[in-house]
Enzyme design. Structure first.
Site, PDB file in Angstrom:
ATOM      1  N   THR A  39       7.433   2.569  11.837  1.00  0.00           N
ATOM      2  CA  THR A  39       6.012   2.458  11.506  1.00  0.00           C
ATOM      3  C   THR A  39       5.198   3.378  12.399  1.00  0.00           C
ATOM      4  O   THR A  39       5.449   3.466  13.600  1.00  0.00           O
ATOM      5  CB  THR A  39       5.501   1.003  11.610  1.00  0.00           C
ATOM      6  OG1 THR A  39       4.081   1.000  11.438  1.00  0.00           O
ATOM      7  CG2 THR A  39       5.852   0.336  12.923  1.00  0.00           C
ATOM      8  N   HIS A  65       1.751  -7.210   3.864  1.00  0.00           N
ATOM      9  CA  HIS A  65       1.028  -6.414   2.856  1.00  0.00           C
ATOM     10  C   HIS A  65       1.430  -6.824   1.443  1.00  0.00           C
ATOM     11  O   HIS A  65       1.224  -6.060   0.496  1.00  0.00           O
ATOM     12  CB  HIS A  65       1.270  -4.916   3.075  1.00  0.00           C
ATOM     13  CG  HIS A  65       0.573  -4.390   4.304  1.00  0.00           C
ATOM     14  ND1 HIS A  65       0.933  -3.229   4.937  1.00  0.00           N
ATOM     15  CD2 HIS A  65      -0.482  -4.897   5.015  1.00  0.00           C
ATOM     16  CE1 HIS A  65       0.128  -3.027   5.990  1.00  0.00           C
ATOM     17  NE2 HIS A  65      -0.714  -4.034   6.057  1.00  0.00           N
ATOM     18  N   THR A 119      13.258   4.298   4.257  1.00  0.00           N
ATOM     19  CA  THR A 119      13.459   5.708   3.861  1.00  0.00           C
ATOM     20  C   THR A 119      14.940   6.000   3.630  1.00  0.00           C
ATOM     21  O   THR A 119      15.294   6.786   2.749  1.00  0.00           O
ATOM     22  CB  THR A 119      12.905   6.699   4.919  1.00  0.00           C
ATOM     23  OG1 THR A 119      13.436   6.339   6.188  1.00  0.00           O
ATOM     24  CG2 THR A 119      11.387   6.693   4.971  1.00  0.00           C
ATOM     25  N   ALA A 139       7.384   1.416   6.737  1.00  0.00           N
ATOM     26  CA  ALA A 139       8.002   2.186   5.661  1.00  0.00           C
ATOM     27  C   ALA A 139       9.282   2.908   6.089  1.00  0.00           C
ATOM     28  O   ALA A 139      10.183   3.119   5.274  1.00  0.00           O
ATOM     29  CB  ALA A 139       6.988   3.182   5.118  1.00  0.00           C
ATOM     30  N   CYS A 175      -4.770 -15.577 -21.017  1.00  0.00           N
ATOM     31  CA  CYS A 175      -6.240 -15.499 -20.964  1.00  0.00           C
ATOM     32  C   CYS A 175      -6.786 -14.093 -21.173  1.00  0.00           C
ATOM     33  O   CYS A 175      -7.995 -13.906 -21.206  1.00  0.00           O
ATOM     34  CB  CYS A 175      -6.748 -16.074 -19.647  1.00  0.00           C
ATOM     35  SG  CYS A 175      -6.462 -14.957 -18.253  1.00  0.00           S
TER      36      CYS A 175
HETATM   37  P1  NAD Z   1       4.099   5.350   7.770  1.00  0.00           P
HETATM   38  O1  NAD Z   1       4.512   6.193   6.617  1.00  0.00           O
HETATM   39  O2  NAD Z   1       2.715   5.502   8.287  1.00  0.00           O
HETATM   40  O3  NAD Z   1       5.096   5.615   9.002  1.00  0.00           O
HETATM   41  C1  NAD Z   1       6.481   5.544   8.848  1.00  0.00           C
HETATM   42  C2  NAD Z   1       7.123   5.898  10.184  1.00  0.00           C
HETATM   43  O4  NAD Z   1       8.516   5.693  10.039  1.00  0.00           O
HETATM   44  C3  NAD Z   1       6.910   7.353  10.599  1.00  0.00           C
HETATM   45  O5  NAD Z   1       6.333   7.381  11.894  1.00  0.00           O
HETATM   46  C4  NAD Z   1       8.320   7.956  10.612  1.00  0.00           C
HETATM   47  O6  NAD Z   1       8.544   8.797  11.724  1.00  0.00           O
HETATM   48  C5  NAD Z   1       9.204   6.735  10.701  1.00  0.00           C
HETATM   49  N1  NAD Z   1      10.479   6.885  10.022  1.00  0.00           N
HETATM   50  C6  NAD Z   1      10.728   7.340   8.772  1.00  0.00           C
HETATM   51  N2  NAD Z   1      12.035   7.268   8.480  1.00  0.00           N
HETATM   52  C7  NAD Z   1      12.640   6.795   9.596  1.00  0.00           C
HETATM   53  C8  NAD Z   1      13.996   6.526   9.942  1.00  0.00           C
HETATM   54  N3  NAD Z   1      15.000   6.738   9.088  1.00  0.00           N
HETATM   55  N4  NAD Z   1      14.261   6.032  11.180  1.00  0.00           N
HETATM   56  C9  NAD Z   1      13.248   5.820  12.089  1.00  0.00           C
HETATM   57  N5  NAD Z   1      11.951   6.075  11.812  1.00  0.00           N
HETATM   58  C10 NAD Z   1      11.650   6.538  10.579  1.00  0.00           C
HETATM   59  O7  NAD Z   1       4.440   3.853   7.385  1.00  0.00           O
HETATM   60  P2  NAD Z   1       3.774   2.482   7.867  1.00  0.00           P
HETATM   61  O8  NAD Z   1       3.410   2.549   9.294  1.00  0.00           O
HETATM   62  O9  NAD Z   1       4.697   1.415   7.394  1.00  0.00           O
HETATM   63  O10 NAD Z   1       2.398   2.416   7.052  1.00  0.00           O
HETATM   64  C11 NAD Z   1       2.358   2.713   5.686  1.00  0.00           C
HETATM   65  C12 NAD Z   1       1.891   1.590   4.785  1.00  0.00           C
HETATM   66  O11 NAD Z   1       2.419   1.867   3.506  1.00  0.00           O
HETATM   67  C13 NAD Z   1       2.433   0.251   5.146  1.00  0.00           C
HETATM   68  O12 NAD Z   1       1.387  -0.620   5.064  1.00  0.00           O
HETATM   69  C14 NAD Z   1       3.453  -0.095   4.071  1.00  0.00           C
HETATM   70  O13 NAD Z   1       3.074  -1.312   3.481  1.00  0.00           O
HETATM   71  C15 NAD Z   1       3.248   0.888   2.973  1.00  0.00           C
HETATM   72  N6  NAD Z   1       4.484   1.517   2.477  1.00  0.00           N
HETATM   73  C16 NAD Z   1       5.529   0.715   2.113  1.00  0.00           C
HETATM   74  C17 NAD Z   1       6.696   1.283   1.644  1.00  0.00           C
HETATM   75  C18 NAD Z   1       7.826   0.363   1.269  1.00  0.00           C
HETATM   76  O14 NAD Z   1       7.584  -0.794   0.912  1.00  0.00           O
HETATM   77  N7  NAD Z   1       9.087   0.816   1.361  1.00  0.00           N
HETATM   78  C19 NAD Z   1       6.829   2.656   1.526  1.00  0.00           C
HETATM   79  C20 NAD Z   1       5.737   3.460   1.878  1.00  0.00           C
HETATM   80  C21 NAD Z   1       4.573   2.863   2.368  1.00  0.00           C
END
Ligand code: NAD
Length: 253
Positions: free
Chosen positions: A195, A125, A28, A24, A157
């Site tokens: 992640t 996912h 961001t 994710a 359906c």
């Molecule tokens: P998570 O929210 O658990 O972790 C995100 C990590 O990214 C954090 O540790 C954070 O420190 C880091 N982070 C955030 N912004 C950053 C940046 N600009 N630079 C560097 N690091 C940064 O996310 P995850 O591990 O992907 O697990 C969450 C689950 O939720 C996943 O399975 C995902 O599918 C889903 N998800 C997806 C989205 C999306 O599609 N954009 C958004 C939110 C959650």
């Protein structure tokens, strides 16, 4: 930080089969909140949904037991159709065009890698960009849920339309997982970025890597054991690092 970025650029130069394993945090900087950071979705309070855990709202149980709640939350929080890729998505697409990056393995469901031009993307996912009928399995296009109200139903359906997203309690898409594991096994460099590595089994796939370098790029510390001689942890913003990589690629081309 500067020394680490220089080392990162050296590793990029010497690697020929890079795989990017992202979460994710990759999106961001496009404006999509992650889950577990302090500004993440799990820490946002919304009176409408406060009595539910975020995991429940994105679970198979919620979809089948309380579909009205599921679709309301999903429409409010998961509609990323108007959002654009950021520098990280774009540089990754460029690395693939250059023949240096063999695949992206993403836990994200927002479709931004493809929007940036990446072709080999394993969405382990699933994606919000496809929907299907849970009864007749017909493809329902990408707008069927976001452009409807209440519980969306199949015009053929009458079955419930659902997103092609892996919900909590569901298995991962087999093709995407097989492709992801195969790409990771053949890589000489694995970038693990944005992640928390908290979601399993996805997080366990990085242990399929047996190449030369692992680079971890994340704002918060991540629990991966790294070899100090060959691997690298950069604690910082992905946009900062990928802007430097973009400048570096301009310089060497
Ligand atoms: P998570 O929210 O658990 O972790 C995100 C990590 O990214 C954090 O540790 C954070 O420190 C880091 N982070 C955030 N912004 C950053 C940046 N600009 N630079 C560097 N690091 C940064 O996310 P995850 O591990 O992907 O697990 C969450 C689950 O939720 C996943 O399975 C995902 O599918 C889903 N998800 C997806 C989205 C999306 O599609 N954009 C958004 C939110 C959650």
């Amino acid at each position: 930080m500067e020394e680490k970025i220089k080392r990162f650029l050296e590793i990029m130069d010497e690697s020929e089969r890079i795989v990017f394993f992202g979460g994710a945090g990759v999106s961001t900087e496009s404006g999509i909140p992650d889950f577990r950071s302090k500004d993440g979705l799990y820490n946002q309070h919304d009176v409408q949904f406060d009595s539910y855990s975020p995991e429940y709202l994105l679970s198979h149980s919620c979809l089948v037991r309380e579909p009205e709640v599921f679709f309301e939350f999903y429409r409010q929080k998961m509609d990323t159709r108007g959002i654009e890729p950021n520098i990280t998505h774009k540089v990754l697409a460029e690395l693939e065009d250059m023949g240096k990056l063999t695949a992206i393995v993403t836990q994200n469901i927002d479709g931004l890698h493809q929007k940036a031009g990446s072709r080999k993307v394993y969405e382990i996912h699933g994606t919000t960009q496809h929907n299907y009928c849970s009864k007749c399995r017909r493809d329902m296009g990408k707008d069927a849920i976001f452009n409807s109200t209440g519980i969306p139903t199949c015009p053929h359906c009458g079955g419930m339309i659902r997103p092609y997203v892996t919900l909590y309690e569901e298995g991962l898409p087999e093709d995407a997982v097989a492709g992801a594991i195969s790409a990771i096994r053949q890589a000489d460099c694995l970038i693990v970025a944005g992640t928390s590595l908290n979601v399993y089994p996805a997080a366990s796939y990085i242990y399929e890597f047996h190449g030369k370098h692992i680079v971890v790029l994340n704002l918060d510390p991540v629990g991966v054991s790294l070899n100090p001689d060959s691997d690298l942890f950069i604690q910082g913003k992905m946009g900062t690092v990928f802007t430097r990589l973009s400048e570096h690629l301009r310089h060497i081309l």
